[in-house]
Write a protein that holds these residues in place. Structure first.
Motif, PDB file in Angstrom:
ATOM      1  N   THR A   7      42.737  42.749  42.372  1.00 24.60           N
ATOM      2  CA  THR A   7      42.372  42.658  41.055  1.00 24.60           C
ATOM      3  C   THR A   7      43.019  44.136  40.127  1.00 24.60           C
ATOM      4  OG1 THR A   7      40.706  41.416  41.414  1.00 24.60           O
ATOM      5  CG2 THR A   7      40.664  42.517  39.311  1.00 24.60           C
ATOM      6  N   ALA A   8      42.510  45.310  40.892  1.00 24.03           N
ATOM      7  CA  ALA A   8      43.105  46.554  40.507  1.00 24.03           C
ATOM      8  C   ALA A   8      44.526  46.863  40.423  1.00 24.03           C
ATOM      9  CB  ALA A   8      42.264  47.732  41.133  1.00 24.03           C
ATOM     10  N   LEU A   9      45.250  46.042  41.648  1.00 23.29           N
ATOM     11  CA  LEU A   9      46.510  46.485  41.615  1.00 23.29           C
ATOM     12  C   LEU A   9      47.419  45.516  40.577  1.00 23.29           C
ATOM     13  CD1 LEU A   9      48.443  48.179  43.617  1.00 23.29           C
ATOM     14  CD2 LEU A   9      48.734  46.132  45.052  1.00 23.29           C
ATOM     15  N   LYS A  10      46.620  44.506  39.992  1.00 21.56           N
ATOM     16  CA  LYS A  10      47.250  43.877  39.080  1.00 21.56           C
ATOM     17  C   LYS A  10      47.117  44.246  37.741  1.00 21.56           C
ATOM     18  CE  LYS A  10      46.379  39.018  40.874  1.00 21.56           C
ATOM     19  NZ  LYS A  10      45.625  37.553  40.766  1.00 21.56           N
ATOM     20  N   ALA A  11      46.038  45.044  37.635  1.00 22.24           N
ATOM     21  CA  ALA A  11      46.095  45.780  36.416  1.00 22.24           C
ATOM     22  C   ALA A  11      47.028  47.038  36.303  1.00 22.24           C
ATOM     23  CB  ALA A  11      44.445  46.180  36.430  1.00 22.24           C
ATOM     24  N   LEU A  12      47.086  47.521  37.485  1.00 25.71           N
ATOM     25  CA  LEU A  12      48.202  48.769  37.604  1.00 25.71           C
ATOM     26  C   LEU A  12      49.492  48.285  37.411  1.00 25.71           C
ATOM     27  CD1 LEU A  12      48.519  51.793  37.809  1.00 25.71           C
ATOM     28  CD2 LEU A  12      48.364  51.480  40.408  1.00 25.71           C
TER      29      LEU A  12
ATOM     30  N   HIS B  91      51.090  46.605  35.278  1.00 28.70           N
ATOM     31  CA  HIS B  91      51.447  46.816  34.002  1.00 28.70           C
ATOM     32  C   HIS B  91      52.339  48.023  33.703  1.00 28.70           C
ATOM     33  CE1 HIS B  91      51.663  46.874  29.601  1.00 28.70           C
ATOM     34  NE2 HIS B  91      50.898  45.847  29.622  1.00 28.70           N
ATOM     35  N   PRO B  92      53.663  47.910  33.368  1.00 26.86           N
ATOM     36  CA  PRO B  92      54.362  49.117  33.378  1.00 26.86           C
ATOM     37  C   PRO B  92      54.049  50.011  32.396  1.00 26.86           C
ATOM     38  CG  PRO B  92      55.421  47.020  31.923  1.00 26.86           C
ATOM     39  CD  PRO B  92      54.452  46.676  32.792  1.00 26.86           C
ATOM     40  N   VAL B  93      53.325  50.058  31.436  1.00 26.51           N
ATOM     41  CA  VAL B  93      52.666  51.035  30.584  1.00 26.51           C
ATOM     42  C   VAL B  93      51.797  51.683  31.112  1.00 26.51           C
ATOM     43  CG1 VAL B  93      51.599  51.550  28.422  1.00 26.51           C
ATOM     44  CG2 VAL B  93      53.306  49.847  28.429  1.00 26.51           C
ATOM     45  N   ARG B  94      50.683  51.191  31.938  1.00 30.66           N
ATOM     46  CA  ARG B  94      49.665  51.704  32.729  1.00 30.66           C
ATOM     47  C   ARG B  94      50.289  52.318  33.816  1.00 30.66           C
ATOM     48  NH1 ARG B  94      46.400  46.355  32.768  1.00 30.66           N
ATOM     49  NH2 ARG B  94      46.257  46.095  30.522  1.00 30.66           N
ATOM     50  N   LEU B  95      51.385  51.728  34.503  1.00 35.57           N
ATOM     51  CA  LEU B  95      52.025  52.586  35.749  1.00 35.57           C
ATOM     52  C   LEU B  95      52.701  53.819  35.054  1.00 35.57           C
ATOM     53  CD1 LEU B  95      52.711  52.218  38.690  1.00 35.57           C
ATOM     54  CD2 LEU B  95      54.763  51.269  37.928  1.00 35.57           C
TER      55      LEU B  95
ATOM     56  N   THR C  25      47.119  52.652  23.339  1.00 33.46           N
ATOM     57  CA  THR C  25      47.098  53.325  24.630  1.00 33.46           C
ATOM     58  C   THR C  25      45.735  53.674  25.034  1.00 33.46           C
ATOM     59  OG1 THR C  25      48.817  54.732  23.542  1.00 33.46           O
ATOM     60  CG2 THR C  25      47.611  55.930  25.171  1.00 33.46           C
ATOM     61  N   SER C  26      44.710  53.762  24.258  1.00 39.34           N
ATOM     62  CA  SER C  26      43.488  53.728  24.479  1.00 39.34           C
ATOM     63  C   SER C  26      42.997  52.571  25.333  1.00 39.34           C
ATOM     64  CB  SER C  26      42.407  53.723  23.206  1.00 39.34           C
ATOM     65  OG  SER C  26      42.742  54.949  22.604  1.00 39.34           O
ATOM     66  N   TYR C  27      43.479  51.373  24.964  1.00 41.72           N
ATOM     67  CA  TYR C  27      43.101  49.980  25.912  1.00 41.72           C
ATOM     68  C   TYR C  27      43.882  50.034  27.090  1.00 41.72           C
ATOM     69  CZ  TYR C  27      43.570  45.266  27.543  1.00 41.72           C
ATOM     70  OH  TYR C  27      43.408  44.139  28.280  1.00 41.72           O
ATOM     71  N   HIS C  28      44.872  50.610  27.279  1.00 46.99           N
ATOM     72  CA  HIS C  28      45.437  50.931  28.843  1.00 46.99           C
ATOM     73  C   HIS C  28      44.577  51.665  29.505  1.00 46.99           C
ATOM     74  CE1 HIS C  28      48.525  48.020  28.278  1.00 46.99           C
ATOM     75  NE2 HIS C  28      49.100  48.525  26.974  1.00 46.99           N
ATOM     76  N   LEU C  29      44.263  53.033  28.834  1.00 48.37           N
ATOM     77  CA  LEU C  29      43.519  53.974  29.376  1.00 48.37           C
ATOM     78  C   LEU C  29      42.067  53.625  30.093  1.00 48.37           C
ATOM     79  CD1 LEU C  29      44.198  57.076  27.047  1.00 48.37           C
ATOM     80  CD2 LEU C  29      44.735  56.747  29.747  1.00 48.37           C
ATOM     81  N   ARG C  30      41.501  52.707  29.021  1.00 45.77           N
ATOM     82  CA  ARG C  30      40.075  52.046  29.620  1.00 45.77           C
ATOM     83  C   ARG C  30      40.371  50.943  30.640  1.00 45.77           C
ATOM     84  NH1 ARG C  30      39.745  51.609  23.723  1.00 45.77           N
ATOM     85  NH2 ARG C  30      39.942  49.176  23.935  1.00 45.77           N
ATOM     86  N   GLN C  31      41.544  50.405  30.791  1.00 48.89           N
ATOM     87  CA  GLN C  31      42.011  49.476  31.773  1.00 48.89           C
ATOM     88  C   GLN C  31      42.099  50.335  33.303  1.00 48.89           C
ATOM     89  OE1 GLN C  31      41.651  46.056  32.033  1.00 48.89           O
ATOM     90  NE2 GLN C  31      40.445  46.368  30.235  1.00 48.89           N
ATOM     91  N   LEU C  32      42.586  51.475  33.109  1.00 45.74           N
ATOM     92  CA  LEU C  32      43.032  52.340  34.241  1.00 45.74           C
ATOM     93  C   LEU C  32      41.580  53.006  34.815  1.00 45.74           C
ATOM     94  CD1 LEU C  32      46.082  53.936  33.245  1.00 45.74           C
ATOM     95  CD2 LEU C  32      45.871  52.512  35.117  1.00 45.74           C
TER      96      LEU C  32
END
Length: 200
Positions: A14-19, A21-25, A53-60
């Protein structure tokens, strides 16, 4: 410099799928290499709006890749930092969901690596002589057994791990003669356009 402990994470599918995402990577890479940053600072560097950006940071953060940099910023301007230096994924025995997630992450990482290699090529002419000497674009194709190939990769990775542990940590002020140096390793059986002969 004495060797230090290099922090590493092995995310679940699950965490790897979230990561993947090219922007999060890219965000995680920036936080690892350049150190703590704010959402607005990352948004400016990545050409995004601060909300995205804040959304992607929260996901990370949700998946444990980053955390708030305590002692930096304020309530209006939160700073984030990477929690680990290295991501480990796609072991040889994974199957099912873990394999799918690993392949998705590998595809995103490969895309980023290709962009990095192109950028290095584009900037070669501007490098000082010492960094030109240290740079390389090389490939080697060797006839090997799976066991010999695995042993060679283990040797190379052990050498890289030793160099990483002996180096100053990224994301902190570096000595004047140091800069981040990227080594990208891609190893696999040679893919050709030849088709396999028909089996009797």
């Amino acid at each position: 410099m004495p060797e230090r402990q290099v922090s590493q994470v092995s995310p679940d599918p699950t965490a790897l799928k979230a990561l993947a995402h090219p922007v999060r990577l890219r965000m995680l890479g920036l936080l690892r290499v350049d150190g703590p940053a704010t959402a607005s600072g990352l948004a400016a560097r990545l050409g995004l709006n601060s909300g995205a950006t804040s959304y992607h940071l929260r996901q990370l953060a949700l998946h444990g890749f980053i955390e708030e940099a305590v002692g930096q910023g304020n309530r209006r301007d939160r700073w984030w930092r990477a929690r680990h230096e290295v991501t480990s994924f796609l072991g040889e025995h994974v199957e099912g969901e873990a394999l799918d997630a690993g392949l998705a992450f590998q595809q995103a990482a490969l895309h980023w690596q290709m962009a990095q290699m192109q950028a290095a090529h584009d900037g070669y002419a501007r490098l000082p002589t010492a960094w030109r000497k240290a740079s390389s674009v090389s490939d080697y194709t060797i006839a090997m057994t799976p066991e010999a190939a695995a042993a060679l990769i283990e040797q190379i990775q052990a050498l890289m791990a030793q160099a990483l542990a002996s180096a100053p940590p990224l994301g902190t002020p570096l000595p004047p003669d140091h800069r981040p140096f990227s080594i990208i390793l891609n190893a696999a059986p040679l893919a050709t356009e030849q088709t396999e002969p028909d089996q009797p």
